[in-house]
Scaffold this active site. Structure first.
Site, mmCIF file in Angstrom:
data_model
loop_
_atom_site.group_PDB
_atom_site.id
_atom_site.type_symbol
_atom_site.label_atom_id
_atom_site.label_comp_id
_atom_site.label_asym_id
_atom_site.label_seq_id
_atom_site.Cartn_x
_atom_site.Cartn_y
_atom_site.Cartn_z
ATOM 1 N N TYR A 144 2.112 -2.575 -6.817
ATOM 2 C CA TYR A 144 1.073 -4.209 -7.183
ATOM 3 C C TYR A 144 0.145 -3.725 -5.942
ATOM 4 O O TYR A 144 -0.037 -3.449 -4.819
ATOM 5 C CB TYR A 144 2.500 -5.571 -6.721
ATOM 6 C CG TYR A 144 1.251 -6.786 -6.876
ATOM 7 C CD1 TYR A 144 0.527 -6.801 -8.385
ATOM 8 C CD2 TYR A 144 0.558 -7.243 -5.568
ATOM 9 C CE1 TYR A 144 -0.392 -7.826 -7.994
ATOM 10 C CE2 TYR A 144 -0.261 -8.577 -5.827
ATOM 11 C CZ TYR A 144 -0.425 -9.053 -7.153
ATOM 12 O OH TYR A 144 -1.278 -9.618 -7.794
ATOM 13 N N ASP A 239 -2.822 1.890 -0.594
ATOM 14 C CA ASP A 239 -2.692 0.668 -0.679
ATOM 15 C C ASP A 239 -1.929 0.328 0.466
ATOM 16 O O ASP A 239 -0.327 0.338 0.390
ATOM 17 C CB ASP A 239 -2.636 -0.095 -2.042
ATOM 18 C CG ASP A 239 -2.691 -1.645 -2.343
ATOM 19 O OD1 ASP A 239 -2.900 -1.750 -0.118
ATOM 20 O OD2 ASP A 239 -2.375 -2.193 -3.100
ATOM 21 N N LYS A 267 -2.766 -8.616 4.314
ATOM 22 C CA LYS A 267 -2.093 -9.846 4.858
ATOM 23 C C LYS A 267 -2.084 -9.474 6.680
ATOM 24 O O LYS A 267 -2.576 -10.664 7.152
ATOM 25 C CB LYS A 267 -0.993 -8.637 4.700
ATOM 26 C CG LYS A 267 -1.379 -9.015 3.446
ATOM 27 C CD LYS A 267 0.283 -8.648 2.380
ATOM 28 C CE LYS A 267 0.362 -9.258 1.465
ATOM 29 N NZ LYS A 267 1.124 -8.342 -0.424
HETATM 30 C C1 PLP Z 1 -0.938 -8.669 -1.464
HETATM 31 C C2 PLP Z 1 -1.045 -7.454 -2.063
HETATM 32 C C3 PLP Z 1 -2.452 -7.020 -2.403
HETATM 33 C C4 PLP Z 1 -3.006 -8.165 -2.619
HETATM 34 O O1 PLP Z 1 -3.442 -8.647 -1.588
HETATM 35 P P1 PLP Z 1 -4.225 -10.876 -2.063
HETATM 36 O O2 PLP Z 1 -4.629 -10.512 -0.340
HETATM 37 O O3 PLP Z 1 -2.813 -10.953 -2.174
HETATM 38 O O4 PLP Z 1 -4.696 -10.432 -2.633
HETATM 39 C C5 PLP Z 1 -3.195 -5.733 -2.274
HETATM 40 N N1 PLP Z 1 -2.086 -4.583 -2.878
HETATM 41 C C6 PLP Z 1 -0.695 -5.050 -1.735
HETATM 42 C C7 PLP Z 1 0.625 -3.350 -1.603
HETATM 43 C C8 PLP Z 1 -0.109 -6.087 -1.152
HETATM 44 O O5 PLP Z 1 1.287 -6.664 -1.070
#
Ligand code: PLP
Length: 430
Positions: A144, A239, A267
């Protein structure tokens, strides 16, 4: 446990907010219940609107690595608040957080702050396309990367939880620019890159997958991505929105010693406030406006409160021994979970990378999204609900990870293990 007030709030929320929530997984649909509404939190505990308390393994889906309301973070936010909440102009706090990120994450020379992980990945991909002049992107099933159009193909997290096939509203022409490959499948990746590599702007990956449950990279997988992208002149994006400052101070790239061209963060670096970031080699980052032609902007980007919370969090994480302590605590929990499952005879796979942990109801290891989908989801639902009723707050999906914070004490971890043991025995009918 009484959930009357949460029930009422959810009924009300559904009248004014689609599905009653501002992010889909929170609705707890896949585990067949209403969500609990949170009133407040402290350390590793969350407290709901009915006054029930829970040991928290969601940690706001990752950011709360120091636990809730860490005193250093709270006082940093308070002090910054006294100077104003947003100026739409540069502040010294942005430089300070940028320097901390650059010092910790080995492949980042310069970094741009945005407001969410979604914005970070979306912007990094635009930059990769702008720099290479190519359109195709390669991702992996079950990873994701936020909800930008091109990334909602075989996405994990809520998309997997709710069984949504891609997403309506994403033009076919956009989805057609995205190739999705099974995670950990080096052979398929090499085949795709041999065939289409010259047209691939970037390969984006969660270096440790955390949005199909926890799935670590197999030996050599990340190195193979590095090699294939180097050969084709494509940008490699890690990511690290979950893994950054989580699996180690330098993220997964430091842990596995594979350096991407661009890294996305989120995060933890916002310390519980809305923040994202993308960074990498200076030559690539210089292509972003105002110095370069690739446009990306944000009214609230680099928000002082968010920067302050991030600086305070990273300062705490810089103290010696923090990651060793997180490792040790998470290890203790994982061992306890394995023992509890073994005693009940229920087949589960438990794993961790740093303080991220995953548990699958399955008798064989999980290497990709297909494996994850073949888990016993009914059993997970029963497990989830039983754990919640006994005061353990987990992510409401088999396809999500758990997070341990520095605020979790031995006492709460032992309590959790005892609860898991009781619930597993109950599920096994013992
Ligand atoms: C949570 C997440 C996102 C998206 O971040 P948001 O702040 O929710 O938009 C993108 N990549 C990874 C790996 C994530 O866990």
């Amino acid at each position: 446990m009484n959930h009357e007030r949460s029930k009422k709030l959810f009924q009300h929320a559904k009248e004014v907010i689609p599905g009653g929530v501002n992010s889909p997984v929170r609705a707890c649909k896949s585990v067949g219940r209403d969500p609990v509404f949170i009133d407040h939190a402290e350390g590793c505990m969350v407290y709901d609107a009915d006054g029930n308390s829970y040991i928290d393994y969601v940690g706001s889906w990752g950011p709360m690595i120091l636990g809730h309301r860490h005193p250093v973070v709270v006082s940093a936010i308070k002090a910054t608040l006294e100077r104003g909440t947003s100026f739409g102009a540069p502040t010294d706090l942005e430089i300070e957080l940028a320097e901390m990120v650059i010092a910790a994450v080995p492949s980042i020379d310069t970094v741009r702050f945005v407001n969410s992980g979604t914005e970070a990945t979306m912007s990094a991909i635009r930059l990769a396309r702008g720099v290479t002049g190519r359109d195709l992107i390669v991702k992996f099933d079950g990873c994701y990367h936020g909800h930008a159009d091109t990334l909602l193909v075989e996405a994990g997290s809520g998309v997997a939880t709710l069984g949504i096939p891609g997403s309506p509203g994403v033009p076919e022409a956009f989805a057609a620019q995205t190739i999705s490959i099974p995670y950990n499948d080096t052979e398929s990746m090499n085949r795709v890159m041999a065939e289409k590599g010259q047209d691939v702007a970037c390969v984006i990956v969660e270096p440790v997958a955390g949005n199909m449950g926890l799935v670590p990279p197999e030996e050599g997988f990340l190195a193979a991505l590095r090699e294939a992208t180097q050969k084709s002149g494509s940008i490699l994006i890690f990511d690290e929105v979950i893994t950054g400052f989580r699996v180690s101070r330098g993220g997964a790239q430091d842990l596995y010693d594979v350096m991407p061209d661009l890294t996305t963060l989120g995060k933890i670096i916002g310390g519980g406030m809305p923040v994202g970031a993308y960074g990498g080699r200076k030559a690539i980052m210089d292509q972003i406006a105002p110095d370069g032609p690739v446009y990306q902007a944000g009214t609230l980007s680099g928000n002082p409160l968010a920067m302050a919370a991030g600086i305070a969090t990273l300062t705490e994480l810089n103290k010696p021994g923090v990651y060793a302590e997180l490792d040790q605590k998470t290890d203790h929990l994982v061992k306890g979970l394995k023992e509890a499952a073994a005693a009940s005879g229920i087949p589960v796979q438990v794993d961790r990378v740093g303080s991220v942990l995953g548990m699958f109801f399955r008798d064989k290891p999980v290497k990709n999204m297909d494996d994850a989908k073949s888990c016993d989801l009914d059993r997970f639902t029963k497990y989830y609900n039983a754990m919640l009723e006994k005061g353990i707050y987990l992510a409401p999906s088999q396809f999500e990870s758990g997070f341990v914070s520095t605020a979790h004490r031995e006492e709460q971890i032992d309590n959790t293990i005892r609860t898991v043991k009781a619930v597993m025995e109950q599920l096994a009918g013992k």
